[in-house]
Design a protein around this motif. Sequence first.
Motif, PDB file in Angstrom:
ATOM      1  N   LEU A 130      58.582 -24.976 -21.363  1.00 35.87           N
ATOM      2  CA  LEU A 130      57.457 -25.920 -21.354  1.00 35.87           C
ATOM      3  C   LEU A 130      57.497 -26.809 -22.590  1.00 35.87           C
ATOM      4  CD1 LEU A 130      54.791 -26.947 -20.133  1.00 35.87           C
ATOM      5  CD2 LEU A 130      53.622 -25.181 -21.461  1.00 35.87           C
ATOM      6  N   GLN A 131      57.728 -26.208 -23.754  1.00 41.72           N
ATOM      7  CA  GLN A 131      57.772 -26.992 -24.979  1.00 41.72           C
ATOM      8  C   GLN A 131      58.908 -28.015 -24.944  1.00 41.72           C
ATOM      9  OE1 GLN A 131      57.560 -24.856 -28.666  1.00 41.72           O
ATOM     10  NE2 GLN A 131      55.872 -23.564 -28.002  1.00 41.72           N
ATOM     11  N   GLU A 132      60.054 -27.617 -24.416  1.00 40.67           N
ATOM     12  CA  GLU A 132      61.173 -28.557 -24.367  1.00 40.67           C
ATOM     13  C   GLU A 132      60.905 -29.677 -23.365  1.00 40.67           C
ATOM     14  OE1 GLU A 132      66.047 -28.688 -24.002  1.00 40.67           O
ATOM     15  OE2 GLU A 132      65.003 -26.787 -24.419  1.00 40.67           O
ATOM     16  N   ALA A 133      60.273 -29.353 -22.244  1.00 40.79           N
ATOM     17  CA  ALA A 133      59.940 -30.391 -21.258  1.00 40.79           C
ATOM     18  C   ALA A 133      58.966 -31.400 -21.860  1.00 40.79           C
ATOM     19  CB  ALA A 133      59.342 -29.751 -20.009  1.00 40.79           C
ATOM     20  N   LEU A 134      57.976 -30.917 -22.602  1.00 42.03           N
ATOM     21  CA  LEU A 134      57.024 -31.816 -23.251  1.00 42.03           C
ATOM     22  C   LEU A 134      57.713 -32.644 -24.326  1.00 42.03           C
ATOM     23  CD1 LEU A 134      54.165 -32.827 -23.619  1.00 42.03           C
ATOM     24  CD2 LEU A 134      53.694 -30.834 -25.062  1.00 42.03           C
ATOM     25  N   TYR A 135      58.584 -32.009 -25.080  1.00 46.29           N
ATOM     26  CA  TYR A 135      59.348 -32.715 -26.108  1.00 46.29           C
ATOM     27  C   TYR A 135      60.143 -33.874 -25.502  1.00 46.29           C
ATOM     28  CZ  TYR A 135      63.009 -33.473 -29.622  1.00 46.29           C
ATOM     29  OH  TYR A 135      63.869 -34.047 -30.517  1.00 46.29           O
ATOM     30  N   ARG A 136      60.789 -33.635 -24.383  1.00 46.46           N
ATOM     31  CA  ARG A 136      61.594 -34.672 -23.739  1.00 46.46           C
ATOM     32  C   ARG A 136      60.718 -35.843 -23.292  1.00 46.46           C
ATOM     33  NH1 ARG A 136      66.736 -33.414 -25.332  1.00 46.46           N
ATOM     34  NH2 ARG A 136      67.290 -31.289 -24.736  1.00 46.46           N
ATOM     35  N   ILE A 137      59.535 -35.539 -22.802  1.00 43.85           N
ATOM     36  CA  ILE A 137      58.622 -36.595 -22.369  1.00 43.85           C
ATOM     37  C   ILE A 137      58.215 -37.470 -23.550  1.00 43.85           C
ATOM     38  CG2 ILE A 137      56.283 -37.031 -21.505  1.00 43.85           C
ATOM     39  CD1 ILE A 137      56.632 -34.502 -19.756  1.00 43.85           C
ATOM     40  N   LEU A 138      57.923 -36.845 -24.690  1.00 46.02           N
ATOM     41  CA  LEU A 138      57.380 -37.564 -25.845  1.00 46.02           C
ATOM     42  C   LEU A 138      58.446 -38.254 -26.687  1.00 46.02           C
ATOM     43  CD1 LEU A 138      54.705 -34.975 -27.046  1.00 46.02           C
ATOM     44  CD2 LEU A 138      54.328 -37.069 -25.729  1.00 46.02           C
ATOM     45  N   THR A 139      59.707 -37.918 -26.487  1.00 42.82           N
ATOM     46  CA  THR A 139      60.764 -38.508 -27.314  1.00 42.82           C
ATOM     47  C   THR A 139      61.807 -39.252 -26.483  1.00 42.82           C
ATOM     48  OG1 THR A 139      62.057 -36.450 -27.290  1.00 42.82           O
ATOM     49  CG2 THR A 139      60.494 -36.763 -29.107  1.00 42.82           C
ATOM     50  N   SER A 140      61.499 -39.537 -25.223  1.00 38.16           N
ATOM     51  CA  SER A 140      62.421 -40.316 -24.400  1.00 38.16           C
ATOM     52  C   SER A 140      62.542 -41.732 -24.960  1.00 38.16           C
ATOM     53  CB  SER A 140      61.914 -40.374 -22.955  1.00 38.16           C
ATOM     54  OG  SER A 140      60.739 -41.174 -22.889  1.00 38.16           O
ATOM     55  N   SER A 141      63.543 -42.458 -24.510  1.00 38.03           N
ATOM     56  CA  SER A 141      63.712 -43.833 -24.989  1.00 38.03           C
ATOM     57  C   SER A 141      62.509 -44.694 -24.634  1.00 38.03           C
ATOM     58  CB  SER A 141      64.994 -44.436 -24.404  1.00 38.03           C
ATOM     59  OG  SER A 141      64.966 -44.393 -22.981  1.00 38.03           O
TER      60      SER A 141
END
Length: 333
Positions: A130-141
Motif C-alpha cells: 500500500l505504501q509503495e502504491a501511494l508513493y508511486r501515485i505521489l511521485t509520478s512524472s
Amino acid sequence: MSQFADDTKLVHMNLPGTHDACTWSYTPDVQKSLEHYTGPLPDSAIFRCQQHSIFQMLNEGIRVFDLRYAWNPGMDTIGFYHAQALLAPTTRMEDVLFGLYTWLERHPNEAVLVSLNYEPAEGRSNDARLQEALYRILTSSLAKRYWVQTRGKLETLGEARGKLTLLRRFDFDLLPAHLPERIGIHLDPRHWTINGKATELVYNKEENHIAYIQDNYRIPPSPDSNPSWCIDKKFGVIVKHLGDATNPNLHADQLYISFSSAAFRTEEISLVPRAYALGLEENDTKTKGINERLLNWLTDQQGKRLGIVLLDFYDAVPGLVEAIIGPRIVSRT
C-alpha cells in the motif's frame, strides 16, 4: 488567492477546508449497495460529513481537503473510507487527484492543500505494498507537475500556486531504501494526539516548525450531558484553539489546524456529524450548531490569522467560508 501577494506565507493565511471530504455522496442507498463489502453498518448519517462534490467545494472557496484512504476491495487500487464505511469501491485516488489537477489548470493562481490519512479498520492493512502504491501515485512524472516537491516546509503562496501541498498524516516506514524521495509536511501519526484539544507536533526539527492542532472529535459522556451541552463543549474547544491562532504574540509563524467536526457516540444518538454542524430541534427547543455559532464568532475576528479550519457541511450556513477567509491579510514577511 489572486488577491494575496506571492510572498504571503501559507501559515499566515486563513484556509477553509472540509473534514472527510469524500463522504459527500455517501447515502443510505450507497451504504446498502456496499454491504456485501462492509457487512451491515450503523446509520449512514454517522459517516456523512459533506453534501457537495469536491468540484463544488473548490468553486465555493474550499482549499484544504481531508481525505482518508485504504485499499479498495480487491487490493488493486487505493480508495476512500470514513471509519468502517467504504465510500465508493471503484473510485481510485488517482481519479480524485486528476480532478484536482484539472481544476488547478483552470485556476493557476490558487493553491490547494491535501491531507492524506490512512483509515484503519478491521480487515485492512497499511502494508508495504500500500505504501509503495501511494508513493508511486505521489511521485509520478505527472504528480511532480502538480505537487509542491519540498519536504518539511510550508512555503509561500507564490511557490504553491497552481499546485497541491501534501499534509502527510501517514508514514512511509515500509518503503524499500531505493525509494528515498519524500514530499510534503509529515504530520507524524505517532505524535498526532488522538482526540487532542491542543497538540504540538514538530514537523521540521531543524527549523523548529510546529503544527498546533485541535482535533477533539469525541465529546466525553457526562451525567448531565445533552445535545446542547455537547455542542457547547465542542464549540468551546474550537474557539479556544482559534483564539490562540489569532494571537500575533503566540506562535505567529507556525501552522494552526482546527477541526470543527465532532463524531457520533452512542450516549447521544441524535448527534450525528450534521447535527453537530447545523444543530437540531428537540422538545420544541432549537439548539444552534457549530457552524452558525462559528459564523457569529468570526464576525469579531476579521483580519486575524486563523490558519486551517476544517468544517462539516460548510455550505449549509451561508457566509461561513467567506468569514473564515476574511479580508485580504497583509503579508507578515
